[in-house]
Design an enzyme around this catalytic site. Structure first.
Site, mmCIF file in Angstrom:
data_model
loop_
_atom_site.group_PDB
_atom_site.id
_atom_site.type_symbol
_atom_site.label_atom_id
_atom_site.label_comp_id
_atom_site.label_asym_id
_atom_site.label_seq_id
_atom_site.Cartn_x
_atom_site.Cartn_y
_atom_site.Cartn_z
ATOM 1 C CG ASP A 4 18.873 -17.419 23.924
ATOM 2 O OD1 ASP A 4 18.204 -18.452 23.446
ATOM 3 O OD2 ASP A 4 18.633 -16.101 23.469
ATOM 4 C CG HIS A 5 15.766 -16.739 27.239
ATOM 5 N ND1 HIS A 5 16.675 -16.170 27.120
ATOM 6 C CD2 HIS A 5 14.664 -16.396 26.598
ATOM 7 C CE1 HIS A 5 16.430 -14.892 26.410
ATOM 8 N NE2 HIS A 5 15.029 -14.874 26.206
ATOM 9 N N GLY A 12 17.063 -17.678 19.680
ATOM 10 C CA GLY A 12 15.938 -17.533 18.980
ATOM 11 C C GLY A 12 15.963 -17.477 17.388
ATOM 12 C CB THR A 13 16.902 -15.028 15.294
ATOM 13 O OG1 THR A 13 18.194 -14.310 15.925
ATOM 14 C CG2 THR A 13 15.642 -14.132 15.585
ATOM 15 N N GLY A 54 21.986 -13.450 17.168
ATOM 16 C CA GLY A 54 22.767 -13.060 18.492
ATOM 17 C C GLY A 54 24.064 -13.708 18.669
ATOM 18 C CG MET A 55 23.716 -18.047 20.144
ATOM 19 S SD MET A 55 24.690 -18.142 21.774
ATOM 20 C CE MET A 55 23.444 -18.552 22.808
ATOM 21 C CG HIS A 72 31.258 -23.931 -0.081
ATOM 22 N ND1 HIS A 72 30.297 -23.353 -1.048
ATOM 23 C CD2 HIS A 72 31.500 -25.071 -1.005
ATOM 24 C CE1 HIS A 72 30.350 -24.204 -2.335
ATOM 25 N NE2 HIS A 72 30.869 -25.325 -2.021
ATOM 26 N NE ARG A 79 34.994 -22.308 -5.834
ATOM 27 C CZ ARG A 79 34.738 -23.784 -5.646
ATOM 28 N NH1 ARG A 79 35.716 -24.666 -5.957
ATOM 29 N NH2 ARG A 79 33.571 -24.032 -5.809
#
Ligand code: RB5
Length: 143
Positions: free
Chosen positions: A8-9, A66-67, A70-71, A98, A132
């Site tokens: 995003d932006h 940004g964080t 959201g994606m 994993h 596993r």
């Protein structure tokens, strides 16, 4: 290898720089993200990337917002996607070893570009351990 990438932006700069870096290493990059810093909605680019990975049009995906959250949330709505949110090299290795993550998600506002490169290299070079971990992945889909 063909890799899809979206942003995003908040992730324009890192997307552009990482595409250049990976193309320089011989990867074929497909850009699903925005190329401007104008505010936009991350699901609008996350879903097309996820669909391309699910259809095998690209082998793997990389996403920035940004964080990163959201994606990751939007990507992981797709049954064929295992998107791993990653902010350290060790996590970059582990989401492949994993979780067999087929999309790497990074938080553009919380990592340096040097870390982005290190994480991406780690994720691309590691292999899934199976065993596993495959059992656990098989239990992810909702019944
Ligand atoms: C955009 O301001 C920000 O909300 C977005 O990039 C992302 O962090 C959302 O999860």
């Amino acid at each position: 290898m063909k890799i899809g990438i979206c942003n995003d932006h908040a992730g324009v700069e890192y997307k552009t720089r990482l595409m250049e870096y990976l193309e320089g290493k011989g990867y074929e990059m497909v850009n699903f993200g925005t190329d401007t810093t104008a505010s936009m909605d991350y699901p609008d680019v996350a879903h097309p990337l996820a669909t391309a990975v699910e259809k095998g049009e690209v082998e793997l995906g990389i996403a920035f917002c940004g964080t990163g959250n959201g994606m990751a949330m939007a990507l992981n709505k797709h049954a064929g996607i295992r998107a791993g949110l990653c902010w350290s090299v060790e996590i970059g290795k582990l989401i492949k070893q994993h979780n067999n993550a087929n999309v790497l998600v990074m938080p553009a506002r919380f990592v340096t570009f040097e870390t982005v490169i290190e994480i991406t290299e780690a994720w691309l070079s590691e292999t899934f351990e199976g065993g596993r971990h495959q059992t656990r992945i098989d239990k992810i889909p909702c019944k």
